[in-house]
Enzyme design. Structure first.
Site, PDB file in Angstrom:
ATOM      1  N   CYS A 178      -8.987   1.372  -2.643  1.00 43.45           N
ATOM      2  CA  CYS A 178      -8.750   0.039  -2.087  1.00 43.45           C
ATOM      3  C   CYS A 178      -8.316   0.082  -0.629  1.00 43.45           C
ATOM      4  O   CYS A 178      -8.673  -0.812   0.155  1.00 43.45           O
ATOM      5  CB  CYS A 178      -7.716  -0.706  -2.926  1.00 43.45           C
TER       6      CYS A 178
ATOM      7  N   HIS B  40      -2.293  -1.728  -4.910  1.00 41.68           N
ATOM      8  CA  HIS B  40      -3.535  -2.275  -4.369  1.00 41.68           C
ATOM      9  C   HIS B  40      -3.331  -2.648  -2.911  1.00 41.68           C
ATOM     10  O   HIS B  40      -2.198  -2.871  -2.460  1.00 41.68           O
ATOM     11  CB  HIS B  40      -3.949  -3.505  -5.184  1.00 41.68           C
TER      12      HIS B  40
ATOM     13  N   ASP C 217     -10.250 -10.027  -0.721  1.00 37.14           N
ATOM     14  CA  ASP C 217     -10.142  -8.716  -1.361  1.00 37.14           C
ATOM     15  C   ASP C 217     -11.511  -8.032  -1.323  1.00 37.14           C
ATOM     16  O   ASP C 217     -12.348  -8.241  -2.213  1.00 37.14           O
ATOM     17  CB  ASP C 217      -9.662  -8.848  -2.801  1.00 37.14           C
TER      18      ASP C 217
END
Length: 647
Positions: A403, A447, A463
């Site tokens: 991520c 994350h 995201d």
């Protein structure tokens, strides 16, 4: 008594206590030191059973020097929590090699008590409490073995457990009423929190992947009503704005006691129980309302006044639909556009190309997301090494990342296109524990995502990881990596039985955390208020604790006196028998036990032998092996002496 040589069974007790005490410490002691301690214990056990002699003084000095040198090389110092506990572990094992008398055995037991307390310097969960309690019972049993004759192990353990049980009432009084002190058990700043895991205030390629390989619990959340959907469960942590071409860091922003936004929209109320991480930032859903005692930064981080060095429990209300940053300052926007003078030329070119294609700046983030999706980027917990230009290597060469790679590449692309953007780190998702109804968020849920500033919309969350791994948002790390590569064992989705066991253990630990470790000054006042005792200061608490302790001690004393009264009844009847025999010319000598006295009486007076044998046997049975709750036997014993006459 203290200079009496140790028996073999006493040595065995000491070795067993040392092994049980050191076992929990093996999780944080250097493996080499754990091996040394094991060898020393085995050596002492062999000596106790006649397979060698005790080492001399010079040998012990050499071994001590080796231990100190090993600890110094391992920790680069001998002072502090880590080297101090390691040194004590080694010296306690070494102490056994010079322990051959009862006095030295007591010193080993005292060291074991100290080492059991040392377990709580690392962890305070329920398992450690159970291990410490087991070690304490074994240590008390060892002290009892040092005091008297050898008993069966089961009987020794039972008596030690009974002693511990007798102390429980007073322990409960002290736990409930003793003034609570917030803070860690260990307070030296050099190494008090050097094992705190989780997020940090910076991010480089690979950092989030390393954090996500741990299944440790970061925090728990319990919602009052229905929880937000998985797509809204973004637990906001550090906001990273500054970028030097490789590492993302926080920018210095002012903070205040009130948030820089007006909460609006749907509200989610929840109780957050946060594990210590030695940072000032908290983890909260976007965007929390005002809470007394907390602070709010200009980049919308929720902060505490001091680093979180102990487990904290707080009630929050978040409003995910709140618009933020509509009137963002020019300084913050300039920081969110800054790029290093050089580096990542291909990503810069991509940003300029997207800017040329977009009808407006608001369309650029969606174009970047579409490009990421079409590029075939792969989501993996074990990304390959990158080149000098991290973002270029990820986007155009390896095309594999975690991520942090996605978020960093997305923000650099948008900045190159002239759109303010920044990286936000925290946790996403969380798993509902069906046992207690709380959401458990682990380090494996760590994350990173992006925030983009758009005119008339303010800061908007994007995201980019979801473009390549949409299951990461809905199903967590295990769902995004179905092959399980690199996923922590406790976070695996394909082991239903393990998840069921884990949920039950987590629920038990949560109760332990809430009611034992989470019993802070506020919870103490809340409990006392519910009992009608009102708000109490230090003086009132001290007086209340003293009064409750006096009541408990009075109860224990009454119980002890009741037992002593029963014992005195036995002695009184026996003394009456001895006086009657003395009147008949058979005086019991001071050193003479009841069985020896009974045999002498039977030899001198055969006519009384039957009666005397019954009386002596009843006395020894009542005195040394009393049947539980048998008052009838005591009455028979008293009646037999009452009717006994030595004519």
């Amino acid at each position: 008594m203290s200079d009496t040589p140790l028996r073999t069974d006493q040595c065995d007790w000491l070795i067993a206590v040392a092994a049980l005490t050191l076992l929990p410490h093996t999780s944080h002691l250097p493996p080499g030191l754990s091996g040394i301690c094991l060898l020393l214990l085995i050596w002492r056990g062999a000596i106790a059973h006649g397979k060698g002699a005790m080492p001399g003084r010079w040998m012990l000095l050499v071994l001590a020097a080796v231990l100190i040198g090993f600890v110094s090389l391992e920790f680069r110092q001998v002072f502090g929590k880590e080297p101090g506990i390691a040194l004590l572990a080694g010296l306690m094992s070494l102490k056994l090699l010079e322990t051959n008398r009862v006095r030295d055995g007591r010193a080993v037991v005292l060291l074991s008590f100290f080492m059991q307390l040392g377990q709580f310097l690392y962890r305070q969960d329920m398992l450690i409490a159970i291990l410490a309690l087991s070690g304490s019972i074994a240590s008390i049993a060892a002290l009892m073995a040092l005091q008297g004759a050898a008993l069966e192990v089961r009987q020794q353990i039972r008596q030690a457990a009974l002693l511990v049980l007798q102390g429980v009432p007073l322990m409960l009084v002290l736990f409930v009423l003793f003034p609570r002190v917030q803070g860690p058990l260990w307070g030296l700043p050099a190494d008090a929190y050097n094992r705190s895991s989780g997020l940090s205030d910076s991010m480089a390629p690979g950092d989030m992947a390393r954090v996500s390989q741990s299944a440790e619990i970061a925090f728990r959340a319990r919602f009052e009503g229905a929880p937000p959907p998985s797509g809204e469960r973004y637990w906001r942590g550090p906001v990273l704005t500054r970028f030097d071409g490789h590492v993302w860091r926080q920018a210095r922003t002012p903070s205040g006691e009130h948030p820089a936004y007006r909460p609006q929209g749907k509200a989610y109320a929840y109780t957050l129980t946060l594990e210590p991480h030695n940072q000032r930032w908290l983890l909260a859903l976007d965007f929390p309302g005002a809470v007394a005692g907390l602070r709010y930064s200009n980049d919308f981080q929720l902060l505490t006044r001091e680093p979180v060095t102990a487990r904290q429990r707080m009630d929050l209300v978040s409003y995910p639909g709140t618009p933020v940053g509509l009137d963002e300052s020019p300084l913050q926007l300039r920081l969110a556009l800054a790029l290093p003078p050089s580096g990542n030329p291909r990503t810069r070119a991509l940003g300029e190309a997207l800017k040329a294609r977009a009808a407006s700046p608001a369309a650029i983030p969606d174009l970047a997301i579409a490009h990421f999706r079409q590029s075939g980027l792969a989501y993996t917990l074990e990304p390959p090494a990158l080149g000098e230009d991290d973002v270029d290597s990820f986007l155009f060469d390896t095309r594999q990342g975690f991520c942090e790679h996605f978020a960093a590449a997305f923000v650099v692309t948008l900045r190159a296109a002239g759109v303010p953007a920044r990286v936000v780190t925290g946790y996403q998702g969380g798993e509902l524990n069906p046992i207690d109804g709380s959401f458990v968020i682990r380090q494996s849920d760590a994350h990173a995502w992006a925030e983009v500033w758009l005119p008339e919309r303010g800061w908007v969350r994007y995201d980019p990881t979801a473009a390549s791994a949409p299951r990461r948002i809905d199903s967590g790390l295990a769902g995004a990596l179905p092959d399980g590569a690199g996923v922590p064992l406790l976070a695996r989705a394909d082991l239903a039985w393990l998840r069921a066991v884990r949920d039950r253990v987590d629920a038990l630990n949560n109760r332990w955390n809430q009611w034992v470790l989470g019993y802070n000054p506020a919870r103490q006042q809340e409990l006392l208020s519910s009992l009608g005792l009102g708000k109490n200061g230090l003086a009132e608490l001290t007086a209340l604790m003293a009064a409750a302790s006096a009541v408990v001690m009075a109860g224990l004393t009454a119980w002890a006196l009741r037992r002593r009264k029963t014992d005195d009844a036995i002695d009184l009847a026996w003394q009456r028998f001895c006086r009657r025999m003395a009147a008949a010319g058979l005086v019991r000598l001071s050193w003479e036990g009841p069985l020896d006295f009974g045999r002498r009486v039977c030899l001198a007076r055969p006519d009384l032998a039957a009666q005397v044998e019954d009386i002596v046997n009843d006395y020894t049975r009542l005195r040394y092996a009393p049947p539980p709750g048998d008052d009838a036997q005591l009455k028979r014993f008293q009646e037999s002496i009452k009717n006994f006459h030595a004519r």
